[in-house]
Structures are given as C-alpha cells and as structure tokens.
Design an enzyme around this catalytic site. Sequence first.
Site, PDB file in Angstrom:
ATOM      1  N   GLU A  86       0.841  -1.147   0.137  1.00  0.00           N
ATOM      2  CA  GLU A  86      -0.743  -0.357   0.176  1.00  0.00           C
ATOM      3  C   GLU A  86       0.738   1.039  -0.248  1.00  0.00           C
ATOM      4  O   GLU A  86       0.040   2.455  -0.706  1.00  0.00           O
ATOM      5  CB  GLU A  86      -0.843   0.094   1.395  1.00  0.00           C
ATOM      6  CG  GLU A  86      -1.782  -1.316   1.094  1.00  0.00           C
ATOM      7  CD  GLU A  86      -2.817  -0.746   0.228  1.00  0.00           C
ATOM      8  OE1 GLU A  86      -3.377   0.281  -0.101  1.00  0.00           O
ATOM      9  OE2 GLU A  86      -3.299  -1.491  -0.342  1.00  0.00           O
ATOM     10  N   SER A 363     -54.508 -28.157  33.307  1.00  0.00           N
ATOM     11  CA  SER A 363     -53.698 -28.814  34.621  1.00  0.00           C
ATOM     12  C   SER A 363     -52.744 -28.276  34.931  1.00  0.00           C
ATOM     13  O   SER A 363     -52.451 -28.035  36.384  1.00  0.00           O
ATOM     14  CB  SER A 363     -53.625 -30.004  34.844  1.00  0.00           C
ATOM     15  OG  SER A 363     -55.203 -31.016  34.820  1.00  0.00           O
TER      16      SER A 363
END
Length: 647
Positions: A86, A363
């Site tokens: 770079e 229940s």
Amino acid sequence: MPLAAKRVFLITIAGGLFCGALAGALLALTRDLPQIRSLETFRPSAITRVYAADDTLLAELYAEKRDPIPLPDIPSALKQALITTEDRNYYRHHGVDLKAIARAIVRDVLAGEFVEGASTITQQLAKTLFLTPRKSLTRKLKEAVLAIQIERRYTKDEILALYLNQVYFGSGAYGVAMASKTFFGKPPSQLTLAECALIAGMPKAPSRYSPLTNPSLAVKRRNIVLLQMHRRGLITDAAHEAARSQPITVAPPPNGRRAPYFVDYILPLLEAELGESNLYRGGLRIYTTLSQKLQSAAESAVKRGTDALAGRMAAGGHSSPSPQGALVALDLQSGGILAMVGGCDYRKSAFNRAVAALRQPGSAFKPLIYAQALAQGYTQSSLVLDAPAVFPGGSGARDWQPENFSRTYLGEIPLRTALARSKNIPAVRLLQSLGIERVVGFCRKAGIDTPLRPDLSLALGTSETRLMDLTAAYGMFAAGGRHTAPWGVMEVRDASGTVIWRARPRRKLIMSAENAAVMTDMLHAVVREGTGRAAGSLGRPVGGKTGTTDQYKDALFVGFSPFIAAGVWVGLDRHAAMGPGETGARAALPIWIDFMETALDGRPYESFAVPENTCRVLIDPVTGGRLPENASEGVRALFLQGTEPPF
C-alpha cells in the site's frame, strides 16, 4: 500541435494546477482541522461479547465486525506486507508521497480518467475516517491536508495501528484481527507468511480478492504481495517459495450464536439500558446467568423429546408440521435464567416459545388455585367433592358441565389427592369457593400477567400463559414463597473492564414460607403418587405438575428441585392436535426428566426446606384423616402446626 507535445502540455498544466492548489492548501497547516483533534478520543467500533456464567462465549454483537488490537499483537510480516503493498515509502514521507502523486497524475492524464491513486496509508486513513469515497480533485486535496495534519500529531506506529484496526477487508471484517478470524479462524499472531500476504493484499479490492468468494484471484494477489516482499529483501528465497506454494485453507463458517433464543431475549434489555450504539460498537463484555452445561442439556432434551413425538405422530398417520418444544430453567436462589430453548431449530424459526408463545397450560395452572386455597385456610387434608356437576356461567354465561380427564369420580377426597391425580371437578369447585377475582389477584402477584378468563374454566387452564411466567410461579413454591422476576444479565463491563451496569433482581414475598412449603409438598405428591410418577426415576426430591389441553394440543410439565425450577411445553405452532394420548406426562415430562438428569448430576442430595412451625403427619390419602405413626399404609403430609388433622 503534435499529439506528444499536447500531452506534455496537459501534464505540465495539470501538475502546475495541482502543485499550486496543494501549496494553497498547505497554508491551512497553521491551525489544526477539527477532524484531526477528534482523533485524540477516537476509538474504532469494537465487538461486544456475550458470555455464559462459565465464561463460554455465547455471541458477538457488532455494527461492524471489528476487534481492535494493539500494534505489537500484529505480526511483523503482516505489517511489512501491507506497507510494501500500500505505501512502500511509508516511513520516509510526511503524509503525502509527492513522487507517487506525480507518477499517478501522468498515468491519469494519459488515460483520460482516474486510474491510479497514489494515496499513502495516512491518506487512506484520513479518507476512511473523515471523507467520502467519491473521487474528485477537491477530495484529494482535503485528503492530503488531513494526512499531513495527522502526521504532525501522531507517530508512524500510532497511525499504522489506527489504519490496521480500521481498514475494511471484506466479508464484514474491519481491521486485521477480524480479517484473520473471518478468513482463517485464528488471531493475527498465529498467521503464516502466506496468510499475512493474502490479508495485506485485500484492501485494494476486498470483495474481488476475498478467499471466501474468489480463491483463485486471492492466490494471485497474495503471490504479487509475496513477490514485492521478496524483491525488497524482506523475505528469503526459501520463505518466498514456501509461501507461494502454500494452499489457502479458509476457516469453516461459524455455527452462529450459542443459546440464540436466550441472546435474542436479553438484547432488548441491553439496548434499553446501554443504548444501541454503545451495545454494538462499544466493545463491551456482557456476563449472563446462563449455564452452558444446562443449556446444552436443554437443547438436547428438547430435540430428543420432539423427535420421539414426531415419530409417534408419523406412526399414527398424522401429517401435521413437526412438533415444537420449549424449555426454560431458573435458579431458585437468584431467579437467574440457567437455560432457555425457544424452539427445535432457531435457523428455521426464531420465535421464542419459552417467553413469547401464549398457550393454554391445562392442569399445570391448578397449583396456583391450590396455593390460594392454602392462604385461605385450607390444608392438604381438607375435603373437596369429586363428582359430576353442572356449574352456572362457566363460559359465555351458559351452564357448564366439565368432566375429569379419566371420566371417573372418587367422591369426597383430600386436596392433596385431588391435585396429585389432577382431578378437574375438585379444582373447579375450589375456584368457585375461593372466588375468581381473588385467585386472579394471586396469579398477578405471582407474575402471571396475561389475560385470565373471569369464569370457572380458569380452573382447567383455559387462559393462555407464558411458559417462563408459569415456571417462575412454580419456583416461588420451592423458594419459600418469594417470587423473583426471571432475569438473564448479571453485569456489563466496558472495554477497560469497568463495570457499567449490574443486575438488580426484583424479588417479593407472595406467600408465607409455611404455605409455600406445604404447596411444595403437594407437588412432591404429584411425583410420588400422581400423574408425575415417572419423575421418581430421578431418585431425588422433586415436585411438579403435568398439563394437557383439549384434543392434546398442548402438553406441559413444570417442576422443581430444591435449587432449580424448569418448565417444558410441547405442541404444534398452529394449535392442532398432536394425537391421542399425547399428555403432559407422555410428551413433556420425559423431556423434563432428561434435562433434570443433567441438572442434578454431581450435586449433593438435597431436601426441600421445612419451616420450624410445620409438622409432618401420616394421613389417609382417601379420607384425609390422620393415621397412627405405626400404620402400614398412608402418606406423610406437611401441615402448619395446629392445622394437622386430629386422631
């Protein structure tokens, strides 16, 4: 004018314009730009990590997949490869490389468009942090000025560290740490030379050179980087050849979050308490109550149980969709969530049936009515009539004639037996005697906040509830009457390790410790003498209650040991029947037992707490009357002192 002379003229004019503009821009160097001063406090967006109680990583949260690391943790080969690729003059310029700019201007003019950049690493950092990616002469000038300002304030290593933690490498990975993890499944310190070169070559075109999508192009780009390193004398001939010949081995895709239903459950709380930006960008460490051991056991138990149910349904000729299951487990001492399964497969359905689904409990709702009965002076031996009956205004103001599931009736029986055998008629009579409003009020205090039908069918669990709410209510019985709202996050630490948020569990006393102990004893009787007998195989003190709704649309078992409460629901999302006989005892209880085997493993034998002003006496389960201590039959039941039946 000849073409060659015309090109030279254009290049000269363009170069002069650029140099003049650059000279004017440099006048701005007498004062700092505001953006540069902001770098003093700049912190890259970082990953927030969510951990189980044993520090197992559950999830990573991020706006950008980024994990900043200091420069010394980045291998020198990666830094050298990046600089070579770079900005090879990085340590010799002051933010702008004039030779590279001149070279780029010539090539751009000759091509008639922008074909070459010449941006230094510092310029790229300035563009990434402060400018738009749109190419223009104005932007390039701003980029140059910003780069020079950055170089005046920061060392080369500081700038390089910012760049390496900021630049985008593709596939959602920002910074070298996440690039290393995303592509190779390891930290940068473990990267090979070839892997360093591959990562260093990616910022130019992250998508194009991704080893995940274009491995052949990634290899070509890697080899270019290696060649440049070799020509500059940064690597030997042998290292160059070895790295060139190394195949690319990318990491397998991650399996995703652990405990995904649980992570989804805690996210709204975290967003509300911490703020969305801080949560997804702040690099926080979030510690939860979840037990990874119990979570794994819960997931396995739900899968085995629903697979078995699916097999039975298929054998019975049912072509309904696959059954779903949910499980939630709570620590009785703290109220913390230990395990949460919201469905059989999160990838197919993220809907959390443990906390969001509204289903009839059947229940499994009855213990709440019996608990209110104890508060009103009833005892385990109090008698209630179990016989066919017609009740006025059961539903829709019409007369209502419920039936027992077994279609059999026992006459007058003790409350203990009525609950253990899950008799419907006694539960309805008890609700009628206590008053619906009083029972609803008790349920609200116990954390049931869903709409409850104001009629007698409430006794049979016809009002929809959430599994986690029901489980927390059961946990109250074994926790001495204290209800704790379920919670999942213990504390949050910022990137420096400072605690910035800590849980404050909400506890309240709902019923007396004595009545809670009696209720626990009654639910223990369900396991010893009633519909939950299969749980006796655990060989430990446990209590709980089955639940089954009409046409076998829902099956539940909610129960507890002295330290943990767990609830299980099984059913179909479209509220269809699972098939004959798929009761709570058959479809849900085996999952609960499977999970509890792991939960109890390795723990010492524990009994339920018994308050001092209670006593156990031997009673007849048929009549409720007291039996002599030397009687050969009977059941031992818990009473508040002074309320036990006389001889």
